[in-house]
Design an enzyme around this catalytic site. Structure first.
Site, PDB file in Angstrom:
ATOM      1  N   TYR A 187      26.818 -12.610 -10.108  1.00 18.38           N
ATOM      2  CA  TYR A 187      27.515 -11.368 -10.483  1.00 18.38           C
ATOM      3  C   TYR A 187      28.991 -11.444 -10.082  1.00 18.38           C
ATOM      4  O   TYR A 187      29.831 -10.798 -10.686  1.00 18.38           O
ATOM      5  CB  TYR A 187      26.910 -10.168  -9.742  1.00 18.38           C
TER       6      TYR A 187
ATOM      7  N   CYS B 225      22.902  -6.538  -2.499  1.00 12.89           N
ATOM      8  CA  CYS B 225      23.938  -7.387  -3.087  1.00 12.89           C
ATOM      9  C   CYS B 225      25.282  -6.742  -2.786  1.00 12.89           C
ATOM     10  O   CYS B 225      25.519  -5.590  -3.188  1.00 12.89           O
ATOM     11  CB  CYS B 225      23.699  -7.464  -4.600  1.00 12.89           C
ATOM     12  N   ASN B 226      26.137  -7.452  -2.069  1.00 12.94           N
ATOM     13  CA  ASN B 226      27.468  -6.911  -1.754  1.00 12.94           C
ATOM     14  C   ASN B 226      28.270  -6.642  -3.024  1.00 12.94           C
ATOM     15  O   ASN B 226      28.988  -5.657  -3.126  1.00 12.94           O
ATOM     16  CB  ASN B 226      28.253  -7.902  -0.889  1.00 12.94           C
ATOM     17  N   THR B 227      28.142  -7.549  -3.986  1.00  8.72           N
ATOM     18  CA  THR B 227      28.938  -7.441  -5.211  1.00  8.72           C
ATOM     19  C   THR B 227      28.533  -6.197  -6.005  1.00  8.72           C
ATOM     20  O   THR B 227      29.392  -5.454  -6.509  1.00  8.72           O
ATOM     21  CB  THR B 227      28.753  -8.708  -6.072  1.00  8.72           C
TER      22      THR B 227
ATOM     23  N   ASP C 187      18.909  -7.700  -6.405  1.00 10.50           N
ATOM     24  CA  ASP C 187      20.059  -8.569  -6.160  1.00 10.50           C
ATOM     25  C   ASP C 187      20.322  -9.355  -7.444  1.00 10.50           C
ATOM     26  O   ASP C 187      19.468  -9.410  -8.339  1.00 10.50           O
ATOM     27  CB  ASP C 187      19.769  -9.537  -4.993  1.00 10.50           C
TER      28      ASP C 187
ATOM     29  N   GLU D 266      21.007 -20.629  -5.783  1.00  6.25           N
ATOM     30  CA  GLU D 266      20.094 -20.293  -6.893  1.00  6.25           C
ATOM     31  C   GLU D 266      19.369 -21.548  -7.401  1.00  6.25           C
ATOM     32  O   GLU D 266      18.251 -21.469  -7.889  1.00  6.25           O
ATOM     33  CB  GLU D 266      20.876 -19.652  -8.049  1.00  6.25           C
TER      34      GLU D 266
ATOM     35  N   CYS E 236      27.945 -11.820   1.528  1.00  3.68           N
ATOM     36  CA  CYS E 236      27.090 -12.014   0.352  1.00  3.68           C
ATOM     37  C   CYS E 236      25.677 -12.262   0.878  1.00  3.68           C
ATOM     38  O   CYS E 236      25.503 -13.031   1.834  1.00  3.68           O
ATOM     39  CB  CYS E 236      27.602 -13.217  -0.444  1.00  3.68           C
ATOM     40  N   THR E 237      24.694 -11.608   0.260  1.00  3.75           N
ATOM     41  CA  THR E 237      23.328 -11.691   0.804  1.00  3.75           C
ATOM     42  C   THR E 237      22.681 -13.058   0.581  1.00  3.75           C
ATOM     43  O   THR E 237      21.631 -13.338   1.150  1.00  3.75           O
ATOM     44  CB  THR E 237      22.435 -10.589   0.218  1.00  3.75           C
ATOM     45  N   HIS E 238      23.306 -13.902  -0.228  1.00  2.00           N
ATOM     46  CA  HIS E 238      22.803 -15.280  -0.344  1.00  2.00           C
ATOM     47  C   HIS E 238      23.143 -16.102   0.916  1.00  2.00           C
ATOM     48  O   HIS E 238      22.458 -17.065   1.241  1.00  2.00           O
ATOM     49  CB  HIS E 238      23.433 -15.993  -1.551  1.00  2.00           C
TER      50      HIS E 238
HETATM   51  N1  DGL Z   1      23.928 -11.755  -3.308  1.00  2.00           N
HETATM   52  C1  DGL Z   1      25.113 -11.357  -4.021  1.00  2.00           C
HETATM   53  C2  DGL Z   1      26.072 -10.643  -3.082  1.00  2.00           C
HETATM   54  O1  DGL Z   1      25.649 -10.191  -2.020  1.00  2.00           O
HETATM   55  C3  DGL Z   1      25.648 -12.541  -4.761  1.00  2.00           C
HETATM   56  C4  DGL Z   1      26.604 -12.155  -5.796  1.00  2.00           C
HETATM   57  C5  DGL Z   1      26.694 -13.058  -6.973  1.00  2.00           C
HETATM   58  O2  DGL Z   1      25.707 -13.153  -7.710  1.00  2.00           O
HETATM   59  O3  DGL Z   1      27.770 -13.597  -7.198  1.00  2.00           O
HETATM   60  O4  DGL Z   1      27.221 -10.482  -3.351  1.00  2.00           O
END
Ligand code: DGL
Length: 259
Positions: free
Chosen positions: A41, A72-74, A9, A150, A182-184
Site C-alpha cells: 500500500y 497497517c500504519n499506511t 493489513d 510478502e 510498519c507492521t511488517h
Molecule cells: N504493514 C503495512 C504498514 O504497516 C505495510 C504497508 C505496505 O503495504 O506498503 O504500513
C-alpha cells in the site's frame, strides 16, 4: 457465537499485531484479512489506500465484526479518519511510535523506518510535530522491505543489504531509538538486532495496539468474557503459504479467497 474482532493489513505484516491481540484477548474470535494482492500500500496514492481500506472494512463488517483493528500504519495514517466518520463500529489504528521514542532517547536523535505512504501522511507529520519537540527525527522509507517479506524472504542477503543501506545514515547521525513504522517490520527484529549496535532500542507498537483494543472493547461493553474455543479465521487473496508460516499458530484457519 461472540462477534469477532476484524483485523486488516495490506498483507501478512499485520499478523504481528494479531499475535499481540490474541495474547491479550484470549476469549475473542478474530477475522484477519491479508490484502496481499494489493501490497504494498505504501507506494499507492492516498485515494487508492482509502479505496482499499473501505473494501477491507466492508468485508469485515459484512462478516459481523464488532470492532476493526487497522493493523497497517499506511492505512491508518491515510484512511482512519474517514473510516471513523463513515462506519458505526470502533476503529483501532497504528502509527509510528514517535512519542515513546522521544521520551526514551538520550542522544535526541530518533530513526523512523516506514513506508512512503506513512511518511508523507499529514497524520504522521502532526504526530511528529506534537511529540518530537527538540528531537531530530530521521525518516527512512523502507522501499522494497514489504515486497521481500510478502515473498517470504525475511532472512535473505537482499534483505540484509537493504537494511544496512537504510540504517547506516541514521547510525552515522547517532540515533539511539529506531521506530518500526510498519507492521511488517517486527518480523525483521532478529536481523535488526544483528545489524544495530546494542545502544539502539527498537520500538514497535504492537502491544500498545492490543492494550488499546482491550480498553475500547471494555468501554463499549463489547468484551467477550467466556469463550472456550476461540475461532481465528485468516483470509488472503494470494497464496496461503507465507501467511500460514508467519501466523504459525495451530488454532489459525488460513484460506485463500477474493475479497
Ligand atoms: N504493514 C503495512 C504498514 O504497516 C505495510 C504497508 C505496505 O503495504 O506498503 O504500513
Amino acid at each position: 457465537m461472540p462477534k469477532p474482532i476484524g483485523i486488516f493489513d495490506s498483507g501478512v505484516g499485520g499478523t504481528s499485531i494479531w499475535k499481540e491481540v490474541a495474547k491479550m484477548l484470549p476469549n475473542e474470535n478474530t477475522i484477519y484479512l491479508a490484502d496481499s494482492a494489493n501490497a504494498p500500500y505504501g507506494e499507492k496514492s492516498k485515494e487508492e489506500i482509502l479505496r482499499l481500506s473501505i473494501k477491507n472494512t466492508e468485508y469485515l463488517l459484512s462478516s459481523g465484526c464488532k470492532i476493526i483493528v487497522v493493523a497497517c500504519n499506511t492505512a491508518t495514517t491515510n484512511a482512519i479518519d474517514y473510516l471513523r466518520l463513515h462506519y458505526d463500529v470502533p476503529f483501532i489504528g497504528i502509527e509510528p511510535a514517535i512519542k515513546p521514542a522521544a521520551l526514551q532517547t538520550k542522544t535526541k536523535k530518533v530513526g523512523v523506518l516506514a513506508t512512503k505512504g506513512t511518511l508523507s501522511s499529514s497524520l504522521f507529520h502532526n504526530t511528529s510535530k506534537l511529540f518530537a519537540d527538540g528531537i531530530t527525527v530521521l525518516e527512512q522509507e523502507g522501499k522494497g522491505l514489504v515486497e521481500l517479506i510478502e515473498a517470504g524472504e525475511i532472512d535473505s542477503p537482499e534483505m540484509r543489504n537493504l537494511l544496512v543501506t537504510f540504517l547506516n545514515p541514521m547510525l552515522e547521525e547517532n540515533i539511539d531509538c529506531l521506530v518500526l513504522g510498519c507492521t511488517h517490520y517486527p518480523y525483521l527484529i532478529p536481523i535488526l538486532k544483528e545489524i544495530l549496535p546494542s545502544n539502539v532500542n527498537i520500538i514497535d507498537s504492537g502491544e500498545a495496539v492490543a492494550r488499546q483494543t482491550k480498553t475500547v472493547l471494555e468501554q463499549n461493553n463489547l468484551l467477550t468474557k467466556v469463550n472456550d474455543n476461540p475461532e481465528h479465521l485468516f483470509y488472503t487473496n494470494t497464496d496461503v503459504k507465507v501467511l500460514k508460516d508467519l501466523v504459525n499458530d495451530p488454532t489459525a484457519q488460513v484460506s485463500s479467497m477474493d475479497f
